[in-house]
Design a protein around this motif. Structure first.
Motif, PDB file in Angstrom:
ATOM      1  N   SER A 111       4.424   7.694  -0.305  1.00  0.00           N
ATOM      2  CA  SER A 111       2.897   7.809  -0.841  1.00  0.00           C
ATOM      3  C   SER A 111       2.292   6.597  -0.909  1.00  0.00           C
ATOM      4  CB  SER A 111       3.250   8.213  -2.364  1.00  0.00           C
ATOM      5  OG  SER A 111       4.005   9.339  -2.403  1.00  0.00           O
ATOM      6  N   SER A 112       0.844   6.748  -0.949  1.00  0.00           N
ATOM      7  CA  SER A 112      -0.079   5.655  -1.146  1.00  0.00           C
ATOM      8  C   SER A 112       0.046   4.949  -2.443  1.00  0.00           C
ATOM      9  CB  SER A 112      -1.450   6.052  -0.737  1.00  0.00           C
ATOM     10  OG  SER A 112      -2.363   4.846  -1.022  1.00  0.00           O
ATOM     11  N   ASP A 119      -2.504   3.105  -3.499  1.00  0.00           N
ATOM     12  CA  ASP A 119      -3.827   2.852  -3.517  1.00  0.00           C
ATOM     13  C   ASP A 119      -4.292   4.091  -4.320  1.00  0.00           C
ATOM     14  OD1 ASP A 119      -3.958   0.486  -1.993  1.00  0.00           O
ATOM     15  OD2 ASP A 119      -4.078   1.541  -0.125  1.00  0.00           O
ATOM     16  N   ASP A 120      -3.530   4.971  -4.651  1.00  0.00           N
ATOM     17  CA  ASP A 120      -3.814   6.238  -5.340  1.00  0.00           C
ATOM     18  C   ASP A 120      -4.362   5.831  -6.842  1.00  0.00           C
ATOM     19  OD1 ASP A 120      -2.619   8.313  -7.494  1.00  0.00           O
ATOM     20  OD2 ASP A 120      -3.725   9.537  -5.417  1.00  0.00           O
ATOM     21  N   HIS A 132       0.708  -1.349   0.076  1.00  0.00           N
ATOM     22  CA  HIS A 132      -0.064  -0.061   0.013  1.00  0.00           C
ATOM     23  C   HIS A 132       0.899   1.251   0.182  1.00  0.00           C
ATOM     24  CE1 HIS A 132      -3.750  -2.237   0.423  1.00  0.00           C
ATOM     25  NE2 HIS A 132      -3.028  -2.990   1.458  1.00  0.00           N
ATOM     26  N   PHE A 133       2.107   1.254   0.132  1.00  0.00           N
ATOM     27  CA  PHE A 133       3.120   2.548   0.342  1.00  0.00           C
ATOM     28  C   PHE A 133       4.132   2.111  -0.176  1.00  0.00           C
ATOM     29  CE2 PHE A 133       0.006   3.028   3.788  1.00  0.00           C
ATOM     30  CZ  PHE A 133      -0.415   3.951   3.716  1.00  0.00           C
ATOM     31  N   ARG A 163      -1.436   6.488  -9.418  1.00  0.00           N
ATOM     32  CA  ARG A 163      -0.102   5.474  -9.415  1.00  0.00           C
ATOM     33  C   ARG A 163      -0.676   4.450  -9.721  1.00  0.00           C
ATOM     34  NH1 ARG A 163       0.600   8.629  -5.117  1.00  0.00           N
ATOM     35  NH2 ARG A 163       2.408   9.994  -5.337  1.00  0.00           N
ATOM     36  N   ARG A 164      -1.986   3.697  -9.588  1.00  0.00           N
ATOM     37  CA  ARG A 164      -2.343   2.390 -10.190  1.00  0.00           C
ATOM     38  C   ARG A 164      -2.401   2.463 -11.520  1.00  0.00           C
ATOM     39  NH1 ARG A 164      -4.834  -1.734  -6.739  1.00  0.00           N
ATOM     40  NH2 ARG A 164      -3.882  -1.426  -4.449  1.00  0.00           N
TER      41      ARG A 164
END
Length: 94
Positions: free
Chosen positions: A76-77, A79-80, A63-64, A83-84
């Motif tokens: 940063s995540s 899960d953004d 997740h990070f 980013r995915r």
């Protein structure tokens, strides 16, 4: 990211040949590319497109990630949604 592994003294740093995100991404054979679902802590993450990778980070968990820009170092995540969408593949070096 390159500097972290190169200066660590770990054998993983010796595996990295390319200096840019794109060069590091393209030196990975297709069979060794890790999909998002297979990523784990310590993997190098590549973001961009299959034609050009412009950013890297190091996975801290599923997740990070930690990464840097000209403005500093960030956690940063993953899960953004951006980013995915920009995730191309990961590389396992540890």
């Amino acid at each position: 990211m390159w500097r972290v592994f190169k200066l660590s003294g770990l054998p993983a740093g010796q595996q990295l040949g390319g200096r840019t995100a794109d060069a590091m991404a393209k030196e990975i054979p297709r069979r060794a590319r890790v999909p998002f679902s297979g990523m784990r802590a310590g993997d190098i993450l590549f973001f961009g497109t299959r034609r050009y990778v412009g950013h890297t980070g190091i996975a801290l968990s599923r997740h990070f990630m930690i990464h840097s820009s000209d403005q500093g170092v960030y956690v940063s995540s993953l899960d953004d949604p951006w980013r995915r969408a920009e995730f191309v593949w990961a590389r396992r070096v540890l």
